[in-house]
Design a protein around this motif. Structure first.
Motif, PDB file in Angstrom:
ATOM      1  N   ALA A 110       0.845  -1.193   0.000  1.00 46.14           N
ATOM      2  CA  ALA A 110       0.000   0.000   0.000  1.00 46.14           C
ATOM      3  C   ALA A 110       0.878   1.240   0.000  1.00 46.14           C
ATOM      4  N   ALA A 111       0.367   2.286  -0.609  1.00 46.31           N
ATOM      5  CA  ALA A 111       1.127   3.533  -0.675  1.00 46.31           C
ATOM      6  C   ALA A 111       1.352   4.071   0.730  1.00 46.31           C
TER       7      ALA A 111
ATOM      8  N   THR B 287     -13.489  14.184  -8.293  1.00 46.55           N
ATOM      9  CA  THR B 287     -12.199  13.865  -7.682  1.00 46.55           C
ATOM     10  C   THR B 287     -11.493  15.168  -7.310  1.00 46.55           C
ATOM     11  N   ASP B 288     -11.143  15.298  -6.039  1.00 49.77           N
ATOM     12  CA  ASP B 288     -10.482  16.546  -5.615  1.00 49.77           C
ATOM     13  C   ASP B 288      -8.971  16.439  -5.826  1.00 49.77           C
ATOM     14  N   PRO B 289      -8.263  17.565  -5.806  1.00 44.47           N
ATOM     15  CA  PRO B 289      -6.824  17.547  -6.073  1.00 44.47           C
ATOM     16  C   PRO B 289      -6.019  16.611  -5.170  1.00 44.47           C
ATOM     17  N   LYS B 290      -6.391  16.502  -3.903  1.00 46.22           N
ATOM     18  CA  LYS B 290      -5.650  15.619  -2.993  1.00 46.22           C
ATOM     19  C   LYS B 290      -5.830  14.158  -3.401  1.00 46.22           C
ATOM     20  N   GLN B 291      -7.059  13.763  -3.705  1.00 50.13           N
ATOM     21  CA  GLN B 291      -7.320  12.399  -4.164  1.00 50.13           C
ATOM     22  C   GLN B 291      -6.578  12.137  -5.475  1.00 50.13           C
ATOM     23  N   LEU B 292      -6.611  13.118  -6.357  1.00 51.71           N
ATOM     24  CA  LEU B 292      -5.959  12.982  -7.649  1.00 51.71           C
ATOM     25  C   LEU B 292      -4.456  12.754  -7.478  1.00 51.71           C
TER      26      LEU B 292
ATOM     27  N   ILE C 220      -3.779   9.187  -6.495  1.00 49.76           N
ATOM     28  CA  ILE C 220      -3.937   8.308  -7.660  1.00 49.76           C
ATOM     29  C   ILE C 220      -2.716   8.425  -8.570  1.00 49.76           C
ATOM     30  N   MET C 221      -2.289   9.646  -8.847  1.00 51.41           N
ATOM     31  CA  MET C 221      -1.147   9.859  -9.742  1.00 51.41           C
ATOM     32  C   MET C 221       0.143   9.307  -9.143  1.00 51.41           C
ATOM     33  N   ARG C 222       0.331   9.445  -7.852  1.00 50.68           N
ATOM     34  CA  ARG C 222       1.524   8.870  -7.214  1.00 50.68           C
ATOM     35  C   ARG C 222       1.483   7.343  -7.317  1.00 50.68           C
TER      36      ARG C 222
END
Length: 170
Positions: free
Chosen positions: A28-29, A60-65, A68-70
């Protein structure tokens, strides 16, 4: 012969999916760190509010995004510039054009997101342990294993594991 290629691809994908349910999953991250990942944005940096989400939910908010991107960064061993258009300095995240669809990798990623979602929806519930809430049977890491392109050769089999099938003869 043309009919065998899609069948072979289906069987290969099915095997990967089946084994994914039995293989250890990617860790998990970890929680965001204070330091920036090598070559990536600072851990506390957030992108502007997303405006061109075509597969991810529009809310999708910036923090969630960023989470996901990481995850994509780790699963595929790539950085933001692989899919997104950078400004003159690739390290200046504020100059990126995240809305642009100019890079073909961004469209390929969207297609693969749809594909993995379809695989997870169709995954046989009687195979392996069910994923924990918020996790999936199959992720980008399942195939990519931290590499830009999925490895084409299987890893060496563990003692007692079945050997890889020989390629079909012409």
């Amino acid at each position: 012969m043309r009919r065998l290629v899609p069948l072979a691809a289906f069987v290969l994908c099915g095997t990967v999916v089946m084994l994914a349910g039995q293989a250890p999953q990617a860790p998990a991250a970890a929680a965001p760190q204070a330091a920036a990942p090598a070559g990536g944005p600072p851990a506390d940096w957030l992108p502007p509010t997303p405006k061109n989400l075509k597969v991810l939910p529009k809310e999708t908010d910036p923090k969630q995004l960023m989470e996901i991107m990481r995850g994509y960064n780790a699963a595929m061993g790539v950085r933001c510039v692989y899919c997104h258009v950078a400004g003159p300095d690739p390290n200046d995240m504020s100059a990126y054009n995240f809305e642009s669809d100019r890079k073909e990798h961004k469209e390929a990623t969207r297609a693969m997101m749809k594909y993995t979602d379809a695989v997870n929806q169709a995954f046989p519930k009687e195979v392996g342990d069910p994923p924990k809430p918020g996790e999936s049977y199959v992720t980008c890491f399942t195939c990519h294993q931290g590499q830009r392109h999925p490895p084409l050769k299987p890893k060496a089999a563990a003692p007692g594991a079945p050997a890889a099938a020989a390629p079909p003869r012409p």
